[in-house]
Structure formats: structure tokens, C-alpha cells
Motif scaffolding. Structure first.
Motif, PDB file in Angstrom:
ATOM      1  N   ARG A 129      -9.992   5.927  10.303  1.00 32.27           N
ATOM      2  CA  ARG A 129      -9.412   4.759  10.989  1.00 32.27           C
ATOM      3  C   ARG A 129      -8.110   4.344  10.313  1.00 32.27           C
ATOM      4  O   ARG A 129      -7.134   4.007  10.970  1.00 32.27           O
ATOM      5  N   TRP A 130      -8.118   4.354   8.974  1.00 32.55           N
ATOM      6  CA  TRP A 130      -6.904   4.013   8.240  1.00 32.55           C
ATOM      7  C   TRP A 130      -5.778   4.982   8.610  1.00 32.55           C
ATOM      8  O   TRP A 130      -4.659   4.556   8.896  1.00 32.55           O
ATOM      9  N   SER A 133      -4.451   4.386  12.127  1.00 33.58           N
ATOM     10  CA  SER A 133      -3.634   3.177  12.166  1.00 33.58           C
ATOM     11  C   SER A 133      -2.276   3.419  11.511  1.00 33.58           C
ATOM     12  O   SER A 133      -1.233   3.029  12.055  1.00 33.58           O
ATOM     13  N   SER A 136      -0.011   5.587  13.748  1.00 36.50           N
ATOM     14  CA  SER A 136       0.122   5.179  15.156  1.00 36.50           C
ATOM     15  C   SER A 136       1.498   4.617  15.487  1.00 36.50           C
ATOM     16  O   SER A 136       1.828   4.426  16.654  1.00 36.50           O
ATOM     17  N   SER A 152       5.022   2.377   6.904  1.00 36.40           N
ATOM     18  CA  SER A 152       4.736   1.728   8.183  1.00 36.40           C
ATOM     19  C   SER A 152       5.161   0.271   8.006  1.00 36.40           C
ATOM     20  O   SER A 152       5.557  -0.129   6.911  1.00 36.40           O
ATOM     21  N   ARG A 154       3.323  -2.148   7.561  1.00 38.62           N
ATOM     22  CA  ARG A 154       2.411  -2.854   6.647  1.00 38.62           C
ATOM     23  C   ARG A 154       2.159  -2.140   5.322  1.00 38.62           C
ATOM     24  O   ARG A 154       1.719  -2.777   4.369  1.00 38.62           O
TER      25      ARG A 154
END
Length: 162
Positions: A129-130, A133, A136, A152, A154
Motif C-alpha cells: 500500500r505504501w 501510494s 501514484s 513525492s 509527502r
């Protein structure tokens, strides 16, 4: 008009007429349009390939040494491997992911990824999932020597070439 003037004018008109016929100007001097042979085909034009900065990374593998702004679930490392023709492989500690990527300017865009489907135990279960994300959005990239930095909005991952 004198006889000499008349001769010069006649000569000038004659020279102009010859020039016009040589150049194909005027209805009387128009040459027939050439017709190509019936079996003549244009030569194929190879497709134009725009150089992609990612081609310079082909065959190189990088492993993370730091994540700024968070951690990879399970405390694993991000491994990024660049293959030929814009192929990319990624692993954040659970499943293997593969897809395509391209670089334009300082942006790395990773396309849709396919992955193995292992069930990872404990905290490593969140690694996929990390990774999904993180990849993406277009990532900002910088490289200097053996260091590759991917950012990214974040998080920033610092990787070293293996």
C-alpha cells in the motif's frame, strides 16, 4: 521609335519568351505533368523515438538508505531496478512490482504496476500500500553519482546504487 530601338525591343521580347518557355511560365510553354510509374511506393519512414532520460538508468538497481517524512511499513528497504525500454521493477519489502516508467525533466512517472500476490506477515503487509501510494503521483527525481533521490509531495526516499 528608331529602327535600332525597334530591334532592341523585339530582341528583348524574344529573350523573355525563351526564358518563359524554359521556366515553364505561360500557357503555351507549360510542360505536361510527369506521371510516376504505377508500382512506385514511398519508402517507409521509421517511427520517431523521443529520447527518454530513463534510458540512462537501464541496468541499474538502487536501494533505499533513508525515507524522509515517514517509514516503509515493516522497516524494509525500497529497491528500484531500471530495465530496458522504460521497464521498472520495485519492491518495498513484500511483493515484487513491475511496470513502465518515463522521465521528463525532473519528473519520474511510473505507470500501472503488476505484482506478485504473496501474503506478507505483520507490519510488512502495509508495504505494498505504501509503494502504491508513493508511486501514484509523478515523483521528482535527482541523481548525483551513485545517489538517486525520489520525492513525492509527502515523502522523499534516498537510494544508493547497488
Amino acid at each position: 521609335m528608331t529602327r535600332l530601338d525597334h530591334r532592341l525591343t523585339s530582341a528583348a521580347v524574344g529573350v523573355c519568351a525563351v526564358a518563359m518557355s524554359v521556366l515553364g511560365v505561360g500557357a503555351a510553354a507549360a510542360a505536361p505533368t510527369p506521371v510516376p510509374p504505377p508500382n512506385l511506393k514511398p519508402a517507409p519512414v521509421p517511427p520517431h523515438r523521443t529520447p527518454n532520460a530513463i534510458d540512462g538508468f537501464t541496468g541499474q538497481t538502487y536501494e533505499s538508505v533513508a525515507v524522509i517524512g515517514g517509514t516503509i511499513p515493516g522497516g524494509q528497504k525500497l529497491v528500484v531496478a531500471f530495465g530496458p525500454r522504460g521497464r521498472i521493477g520495485l519492491n518495498a519489502g513484500c511483493n515484487q512490482h513491475a511496470g513502465t516508467a518515463s522521465m521528463a525533466g525532473d519528473q519520474l512517472r511510473i505507470g500501472q504496476l503488476v505484482s506478485t500476490m504473496m501474503a506478507c506477515p505483520g507490519p510488512r503487509a502495509g508495504a505494498d500500500r505504501w509503494l502504491a501510494s508513493f508511486t501514484s503521483v509523478p515523483l521528482t527525481w535527482r541523481a548525483a553519482g551513485p545517489v538517486l533521490i525520489l520525492s513525492s509531495p509527502r515523502q522523499t526516499v534516498i537510494l544508493i546504487r547497488r
